[in-house]
Design an enzyme around this catalytic site. Sequence first.
Site, PDB file in Angstrom:
ATOM      1  N   MET A 128     -77.714 -77.713  30.723  1.00 40.49           N
ATOM      2  CA  MET A 128     -77.116 -76.385  30.834  1.00 40.49           C
ATOM      3  C   MET A 128     -75.646 -76.480  30.447  1.00 40.49           C
ATOM      4  O   MET A 128     -74.942 -77.406  30.825  1.00 40.49           O
ATOM      5  CB  MET A 128     -77.307 -75.765  32.208  1.00 40.49           C
ATOM      6  CG  MET A 128     -76.762 -76.492  33.392  1.00 40.49           C
ATOM      7  SD  MET A 128     -77.010 -75.442  34.859  1.00 40.49           S
ATOM      8  CE  MET A 128     -76.767 -76.629  36.161  1.00 40.49           C
ATOM      9  N   ARG A 171     -78.501 -76.894  42.491  1.00 38.65           N
ATOM     10  CA  ARG A 171     -77.666 -77.066  43.690  1.00 38.65           C
ATOM     11  C   ARG A 171     -78.430 -77.755  44.814  1.00 38.65           C
ATOM     12  O   ARG A 171     -77.872 -78.588  45.531  1.00 38.65           O
ATOM     13  CB  ARG A 171     -77.131 -75.708  44.142  1.00 38.65           C
ATOM     14  CG  ARG A 171     -76.001 -75.218  43.258  1.00 38.65           C
ATOM     15  CD  ARG A 171     -75.594 -73.792  43.514  1.00 38.65           C
ATOM     16  NE  ARG A 171     -74.400 -73.469  42.718  1.00 38.65           N
ATOM     17  CZ  ARG A 171     -73.877 -72.267  42.589  1.00 38.65           C
ATOM     18  NH1 ARG A 171     -74.449 -71.240  43.205  1.00 38.65           N
ATOM     19  NH2 ARG A 171     -72.798 -72.085  41.871  1.00 38.65           N
ATOM     20  N   TYR A 198     -69.603 -80.753  40.914  1.00 33.47           N
ATOM     21  CA  TYR A 198     -70.399 -80.034  39.918  1.00 33.47           C
ATOM     22  C   TYR A 198     -71.457 -79.127  40.543  1.00 33.47           C
ATOM     23  O   TYR A 198     -71.727 -79.186  41.721  1.00 33.47           O
ATOM     24  CB  TYR A 198     -70.996 -80.956  38.866  1.00 33.47           C
ATOM     25  CG  TYR A 198     -71.846 -82.128  39.263  1.00 33.47           C
ATOM     26  CD1 TYR A 198     -72.517 -82.209  40.462  1.00 33.47           C
ATOM     27  CD2 TYR A 198     -72.001 -83.196  38.364  1.00 33.47           C
ATOM     28  CE1 TYR A 198     -73.308 -83.293  40.772  1.00 33.47           C
ATOM     29  CE2 TYR A 198     -72.792 -84.291  38.670  1.00 33.47           C
ATOM     30  CZ  TYR A 198     -73.441 -84.337  39.869  1.00 33.47           C
ATOM     31  OH  TYR A 198     -74.226 -85.426  40.162  1.00 33.47           O
ATOM     32  N   GLU A 199     -71.992 -78.253  39.695  1.00 32.33           N
ATOM     33  CA  GLU A 199     -72.933 -77.191  40.105  1.00 32.33           C
ATOM     34  C   GLU A 199     -72.309 -76.242  41.127  1.00 32.33           C
ATOM     35  O   GLU A 199     -72.977 -75.757  42.042  1.00 32.33           O
ATOM     36  CB  GLU A 199     -74.238 -77.783  40.657  1.00 32.33           C
ATOM     37  CG  GLU A 199     -74.949 -78.730  39.728  1.00 32.33           C
ATOM     38  CD  GLU A 199     -75.181 -78.171  38.333  1.00 32.33           C
ATOM     39  OE1 GLU A 199     -75.172 -76.941  38.178  1.00 32.33           O
ATOM     40  OE2 GLU A 199     -75.360 -78.968  37.405  1.00 32.33           O
ATOM     41  N   GLY A 200     -71.037 -75.941  40.959  1.00 28.91           N
ATOM     42  CA  GLY A 200     -70.320 -75.090  41.897  1.00 28.91           C
ATOM     43  C   GLY A 200     -69.714 -75.944  42.987  1.00 28.91           C
ATOM     44  O   GLY A 200     -70.434 -76.568  43.773  1.00 28.91           O
TER      45      GLY A 200
END
Length: 579
Positions: A161, A301, A437-439
């Site tokens: 992504m 997540r 990462y991933e928020g």
Amino acid sequence: MTYTPATQDQLLAIRVNAGIEELAQSEKFAAAEPDMVEAIVSGIGEFAAGEWAPLNRAGDLEGAKLENGVVRLPEGFAEAYAHYVEQGWNAIAGPVEFGGQGLPFTLSCNVLENLGTANMAFNLLPMLSVGAIESLEHHGSKALQEKYLPRLVSGEWSGTMNLTEPQAGSDVGALRTTAQPIEDGEHAGKYRIKGQKIYITWGEHELAKNIVHLVLARLPDAPEGSRGISLFIVPKYHVKDDGTLGSHNDLRCVSIEHKLGINASPTCVMSYGDNGECIGELVGAENRGLMAMFTMMNNARINVGNQGVQIGERATQQALGYAQERVQSARAGSPDKSPIAIVEHPDVRRMLLRMKALTEGARALLYYTAGQVDRGTLGDTAAGARGEVLTPLIKAWGTDIGIEVASLGVQVHGGMGFIEETGAAQHWRDSRIAPIYEGTNGIQAADLVTRKLGLDGGEALTGLISDIARDAKDEPRLAALAADCEAVANWMREEASLDDRLAGSVPFCTMLAVAVAGWQLLRQLRAVESGESPGLAAAKPASVRFFIDRIVPEASGQKAAATAGAEPLYAISTEQLVG
């Protein structure tokens, strides 16, 4: 260092916390019978320990290297990935109509847990592919699904992504990558993609035959900000109508990052459309790309929270092994002055039990979350909403736990932990990316106190706390933490400003995560006391009691910080703060 799969504890969590037997009563997950579940958990554990774990140290020392536009991995990675695909592990939870086994997400989490405990950096490759499959399954057209999903599900192709750009980190709405519609010629109906993305995990490699990039870009005249973002599928190699691969698309890896850890995972700077001929296809509706990408991100997540469990398990096992071998000093107060193994010293024993309790707590939270996601898939909307509340908890607290446990592992090793040759430092270095990462974990906490606080009119979160309080009646410390969580949630809803909620978001996220983890460990303990998992009858009570008696009260201590409000953060000006 090798590792032993935590098969018994995983099966306990899958049965008790995820409730796999109840899931198997549905038509969709009927194949998840006990024998199948045990075969998968033991099988992937053996595979991961035998084929992926031996590559962990070489991956850290040698890392991924970019040579003439091609990313090279250390010897053995290609063969190990090929065996992973051949044995069907990538297809565990994939859609049946595209070659998957259609098993619960819970079992997909277990596959990734074992692979990541063996080799966290390597495991990022299938982890991103799982997310790509999820996004295409929910938002891709039938034509796109038929074109890409069979080989993504098998693992023959991998997925990525692409969100982040140099000027747009967490603010995805600031991206500048463009997508220009193509009106005629062989690519009519598709789009020319142009732009640069950074931090693209496994963005270039040679292990899979094709790489399917999911790329966020902006169409001409699209609205500003996140409302004007669309999602495109951009393959490394063009895919012909018969499914075979064509020429190389106009995309390339410009460089790979030199990182603190996960060195075997190529983190790429990707450039699209240098020659104006990077071709992509639209996924979902125009200007609705962020919604489609969030399907992938929410999946990721949970799996990043899983990485906290993975690194915690690996670091704990290594510390336990070292503590039994390292002989130093006599036991304090003992008449026998002979040196003993450090595992016998009280403070070392405290650290080891803390590592074990935190890791098992995070695992219990992980599988409880996965079970709720699976119930949501079956149409249980209340469980689906609870899964949404749990996602920021497992991502944020789970990854915080990974760092703490890895750091304690270094401490148990003493000075040898600071020496790279022991491998203890690698676990800490690898773990440090997961809260980012991933928020970031701050973003997860902000999500909890904004959108998730009021989800289903507040019932999703309130109902969760009520369930904890009901089951914890005989555990005063856990019951007190549940009451503290309820008090903070009520304060945030009724009295706090948005700034106040955000200022207290991280402590509240920690409080709630520990409450849920303690509750789920309590459920495990009761199951073991009733005869479940007899092999854990000695160890499980000790780790659960440590968690409830020591870790739960620490979380209650976060209440003051959670309700302190934002004003103290701005008691001095920015100029005064930075000096």
